[in-house]
Design a protein around this motif. Structure first.
Motif, PDB file in Angstrom:
ATOM      1  N   ILE A 231     -26.267  15.867  22.788  1.00 35.90           N
ATOM      2  CA  ILE A 231     -25.418  16.998  22.410  1.00 35.90           C
ATOM      3  C   ILE A 231     -25.711  18.252  23.242  1.00 35.90           C
TER       4      ILE A 231
ATOM      5  N   ARG B  48     -19.468  20.622  19.199  1.00 38.42           N
ATOM      6  CA  ARG B  48     -18.271  20.013  19.772  1.00 38.42           C
ATOM      7  C   ARG B  48     -18.520  19.616  21.221  1.00 38.42           C
ATOM      8  N   ASP B  49     -18.137  18.380  21.533  1.00 40.79           N
ATOM      9  CA  ASP B  49     -18.192  17.878  22.894  1.00 40.79           C
ATOM     10  C   ASP B  49     -17.231  18.691  23.765  1.00 40.79           C
TER      11      ASP B  49
ATOM     12  N   TRP C 100     -23.098  20.815  24.771  1.00 45.04           N
ATOM     13  CA  TRP C 100     -21.977  20.933  23.834  1.00 45.04           C
ATOM     14  C   TRP C 100     -21.845  22.387  23.390  1.00 45.04           C
TER      15      TRP C 100
ATOM     16  N   THR D 130     -16.930  13.495  18.254  1.00 47.28           N
ATOM     17  CA  THR D 130     -17.071  14.588  19.213  1.00 47.28           C
ATOM     18  C   THR D 130     -17.099  15.952  18.519  1.00 47.28           C
TER      19      THR D 130
END
Length: 292
Positions: A7, A181-182, A10, A194
């Motif tokens: 992550i 959040r990706d 991100w 995601t």
């Protein structure tokens, strides 16, 4: 779980304890809606009846976000936005924007997908597969904020230590947790890997006071335990059990406080639960049986 995914890099933002909403200004007057549409929708296509003076403060671009009053103010927010009339109490509600299903270049707005409908909402025939999230992040920062509209601040996780530090800071201020959040993800209504929640987990010991029989696949089994916070009169239902743990006698009343010899959980037993936070009445939110 975010621990199982890479992550770093991100986006991270505070998880707001509010009510999810879509602002789609092109849907204020739609013939298929049974109510007078305001352009403000729930994820399942219900109208939020915000007053005109509140609606008129929102930008003229589609937005995804949260209706929010303050940290710990979820119940206050619900009491305002779920009414079928727009009251003056909306002045305490903000639309906190964190994404948008459009792209905007050189002042021209284009929907981020085409030709495929979203069947859950049926709001516009051109809202489908969008541009990646980082485009939306750039566009959101161009929008002007006001008293009832704010852009949720995003921060990239450039180092593993950033996540824990951000989480501790948000929780210390009374926040609920973080959303991750990706950066290469796309806008969608569905729950996806995601977009992840990161929340601290609290534990507590409770006392078993009875159980409720289940229905459907759990017919004749335990549907949920009734438990009490020790030394209080606060009772609530507890779930999060395996099929084996749910096995109980199938005779008797739908609810019983009786002690069954062949029930895994005996009345009077103390068990551990995990939960997110307490309600104003002192009841654990999102409580689950903690067998660890």
């Amino acid at each position: 779980p975010y621990e199982d995914q890479h992550i770093y890099g991100w986006y991270a933002s505070e998880k707001l304890d509010g009510v999810r909403a879509l602002w789609l200004p092109h849907t204020k007057d739609v013939p298929w809606c049974d109510e007078i549409a305001t352009g403000l929708w729930s994820r399942d296509g219900k109208v939020y009846h915000a007053p005109d003076w509140w609606i008129n403060q929102l930008p003229n671009v589609p937005l995804d976000g949260e209706l929010w009053t303050d940290r710990g103010g979820f119940q206050d927010t619900v009491s305002v936005v779920k009414k079928h009339v727009g009251t003056d109490a909306w002045k305490y509600v903000k639309f906190m924007a964190f994404d948008m299903p459009v792209k905007m270049e050189a002042g021209i707005i284009n929907f981020r997908t085409k030709d495929v409908k979203i069947p859950e909402l049926k709001l516009h025939p051109t809202i489908t597969k969008p541009m990646i999230f980082r485009v939306a992040d750039v566009v959101l920062n161009r929008l002007e904020e006001n008293r009832n509209f704010e852009i949720v601040k995003q921060k990239r996780l450039e180092h593993p230590s950033f996540l824990e530090g951000m989480l501790q800071d948000v929780v210390a201020k009374g926040g609920e947790g973080l959303m991750l959040r990706d950066p290469d993800s796309v806008w969608t209504q569905a729950r996806v890997h995601t977009l992840l929640k990161v929340k601290p987990v609290n534990t507590m010991e409770v006392e078993v006071t009875g159980y409720y029989y289940g229905a459907g696949k759990y017919d004749g089994m335990m549907g949920a335990l009734e438990v009490a916070i020790p030394n209080t009169n606060r009772l609530f239902k507890l779930s999060g059990f395996t099929d084996e743990e749910r096995k109980v006698p199938s005779n008797g009343m739908p609810f019983s406080r009786s002690l069954y010899d062949d029930c895994m959980f005996k009345v009077g037993d103390r068990i551990q639960i995990s939960y997110r936070e307490l309600t104003r009445d002192g009841i654990p939110k999102e409580a689950r049986y903690n067998r660890s």
